[in-house]
Scaffold this active site. Sequence first.
Site: not given
Length: 126
Positions: A77, A79, A104-106
Amino acid sequence: MKEIINTKKAPGAIGPYSQAVKANGFVFISGQLPLNPETGEFPEGGVKEQTRQSLKNLQAILEADNLSFSDVVRTGVFLKNMEDFAAMNEVYGEFFTEKFPARVCVEVARLPKDARVEIEVTAVCE
Protein backbone atom coordinates in the site's frame (compact mmCIF):
# COMPACT_ATOMS: atom_id res chain seq x y z
CA MET A 1 6.81 -19.29 -18.50
CA LYS A 2 4.59 -16.37 -17.74
CA GLU A 3 1.04 -15.51 -18.65
CA ILE A 4 -0.33 -11.97 -18.95
CA ILE A 5 -3.67 -11.31 -17.24
CA ASN A 6 -5.79 -8.45 -18.48
CA THR A 7 -9.40 -7.40 -17.94
CA LYS A 8 -11.47 -4.47 -19.11
CA LYS A 9 -13.16 -4.47 -15.68
CA ALA A 10 -10.09 -2.66 -14.29
CA PRO A 11 -8.21 0.34 -15.68
CA GLY A 12 -5.71 -0.41 -18.41
CA ALA A 13 -2.03 0.11 -17.80
CA ILE A 14 -0.87 3.71 -18.20
CA GLY A 15 2.64 2.65 -19.16
CA PRO A 16 4.67 -0.27 -20.52
CA TYR A 17 3.52 -2.87 -17.98
CA SER A 18 0.77 -5.46 -17.54
CA GLN A 19 -2.19 -5.39 -15.17
CA ALA A 20 -0.98 -8.74 -13.87
CA VAL A 21 1.49 -11.52 -14.63
CA LYS A 22 1.04 -15.16 -13.66
CA ALA A 23 4.25 -17.14 -13.12
CA ASN A 24 5.43 -20.08 -11.02
CA GLY A 25 2.20 -20.44 -9.05
CA PHE A 26 1.79 -16.74 -8.28
CA VAL A 27 -0.13 -13.81 -9.75
CA PHE A 28 1.63 -10.47 -9.42
CA ILE A 29 -0.82 -7.60 -9.82
CA SER A 30 0.55 -4.18 -10.63
CA GLY A 31 -0.28 -1.25 -8.38
CA GLN A 32 -3.84 -0.13 -8.91
CA LEU A 33 -4.74 3.51 -8.80
CA PRO A 34 -8.28 4.40 -7.76
CA LEU A 35 -9.40 4.95 -11.35
CA ASN A 36 -12.92 3.99 -12.34
CA PRO A 37 -12.41 1.69 -15.36
CA GLU A 38 -15.46 3.13 -17.13
CA THR A 39 -14.70 6.83 -16.68
CA GLY A 40 -10.95 6.91 -16.08
CA GLU A 41 -11.61 9.26 -13.16
CA PHE A 42 -11.06 9.05 -9.41
CA PRO A 43 -14.17 8.61 -7.26
CA GLU A 44 -15.57 11.62 -5.43
CA GLY A 45 -14.43 11.93 -1.84
CA GLY A 46 -11.22 11.18 -0.01
CA VAL A 47 -8.86 8.35 0.71
CA LYS A 48 -11.63 5.94 1.77
CA GLU A 49 -13.33 6.18 -1.60
CA GLN A 50 -10.01 5.97 -3.41
CA THR A 51 -8.97 2.91 -1.38
CA ARG A 52 -12.28 1.21 -2.14
CA GLN A 53 -11.87 1.83 -5.88
CA SER A 54 -8.27 0.56 -5.90
CA LEU A 55 -9.42 -2.61 -4.14
CA LYS A 56 -12.35 -3.05 -6.56
CA ASN A 57 -9.86 -2.82 -9.42
CA LEU A 58 -7.68 -5.46 -7.77
CA GLN A 59 -10.73 -7.65 -7.20
CA ALA A 60 -11.63 -7.47 -10.91
CA ILE A 61 -8.12 -8.55 -11.90
CA LEU A 62 -8.12 -11.39 -9.36
CA GLU A 63 -11.51 -12.56 -10.64
CA ALA A 64 -10.20 -12.52 -14.22
CA ASP A 65 -8.02 -15.47 -13.14
CA ASN A 66 -10.70 -17.05 -10.90
CA LEU A 67 -9.01 -15.81 -7.73
CA SER A 68 -10.22 -13.78 -4.75
CA PHE A 69 -8.78 -11.77 -1.88
CA SER A 70 -8.46 -15.01 0.10
CA ASP A 71 -5.72 -16.04 -2.38
CA VAL A 72 -3.66 -12.90 -1.73
CA VAL A 73 -0.44 -13.54 0.21
CA ARG A 74 1.11 -10.05 0.14
CA THR A 75 -0.04 -6.47 -0.40
CA GLY A 76 1.79 -3.22 -0.88
CA VAL A 77 0.00 0.00 0.00
CA PHE A 78 1.39 3.36 -1.06
CA LEU A 79 -0.10 6.42 0.62
CA LYS A 80 0.42 10.04 -0.32
CA ASN A 81 0.00 10.93 3.36
CA MET A 82 0.48 8.51 6.27
CA GLU A 83 -2.19 10.47 8.15
CA ASP A 84 -4.64 8.62 5.86
CA PHE A 85 -3.53 5.24 7.30
CA ALA A 86 -6.51 4.71 9.61
CA ALA A 87 -9.06 5.59 6.93
CA MET A 88 -7.34 3.37 4.36
CA ASN A 89 -7.06 0.53 6.89
CA GLU A 90 -10.78 0.72 7.68
CA VAL A 91 -11.72 0.15 4.03
CA TYR A 92 -8.93 -2.41 3.55
CA GLY A 93 -10.53 -4.43 6.36
CA GLU A 94 -13.77 -4.65 4.35
CA PHE A 95 -11.94 -6.64 1.66
CA PHE A 96 -9.49 -8.66 3.78
CA THR A 97 -11.46 -10.29 6.59
CA GLU A 98 -9.46 -13.36 7.63
CA LYS A 99 -6.14 -15.08 7.06
CA PHE A 100 -4.68 -11.66 6.35
CA PRO A 101 -1.87 -11.35 3.83
CA ALA A 102 1.52 -9.91 4.68
CA ARG A 103 1.53 -6.18 4.02
CA VAL A 104 3.80 -3.21 3.64
CA CYS A 105 2.45 0.34 3.83
CA VAL A 106 4.61 3.33 3.04
CA GLU A 107 4.18 7.04 2.50
CA VAL A 108 5.43 8.25 -0.85
CA ALA A 109 6.19 11.71 -2.15
CA ARG A 110 3.81 11.45 -5.09
CA LEU A 111 1.67 8.91 -6.94
CA PRO A 112 0.65 8.87 -10.61
CA LYS A 113 -2.18 11.27 -11.42
CA ASP A 114 -1.78 12.64 -7.87
CA ALA A 115 -3.73 9.73 -6.37
CA ARG A 116 -3.93 9.46 -2.59
CA VAL A 117 -3.41 5.68 -2.62
CA GLU A 118 -2.12 2.88 -4.82
CA ILE A 119 -2.27 -0.81 -3.92
CA GLU A 120 -0.51 -3.85 -5.37
CA VAL A 121 -0.98 -7.53 -4.50
CA THR A 122 0.59 -10.92 -4.98
CA ALA A 123 -1.71 -13.95 -4.96
CA VAL A 124 -1.03 -17.66 -4.93
CA CYS A 125 -2.76 -19.83 -7.51
CA GLU A 126 -3.02 -23.57 -8.12
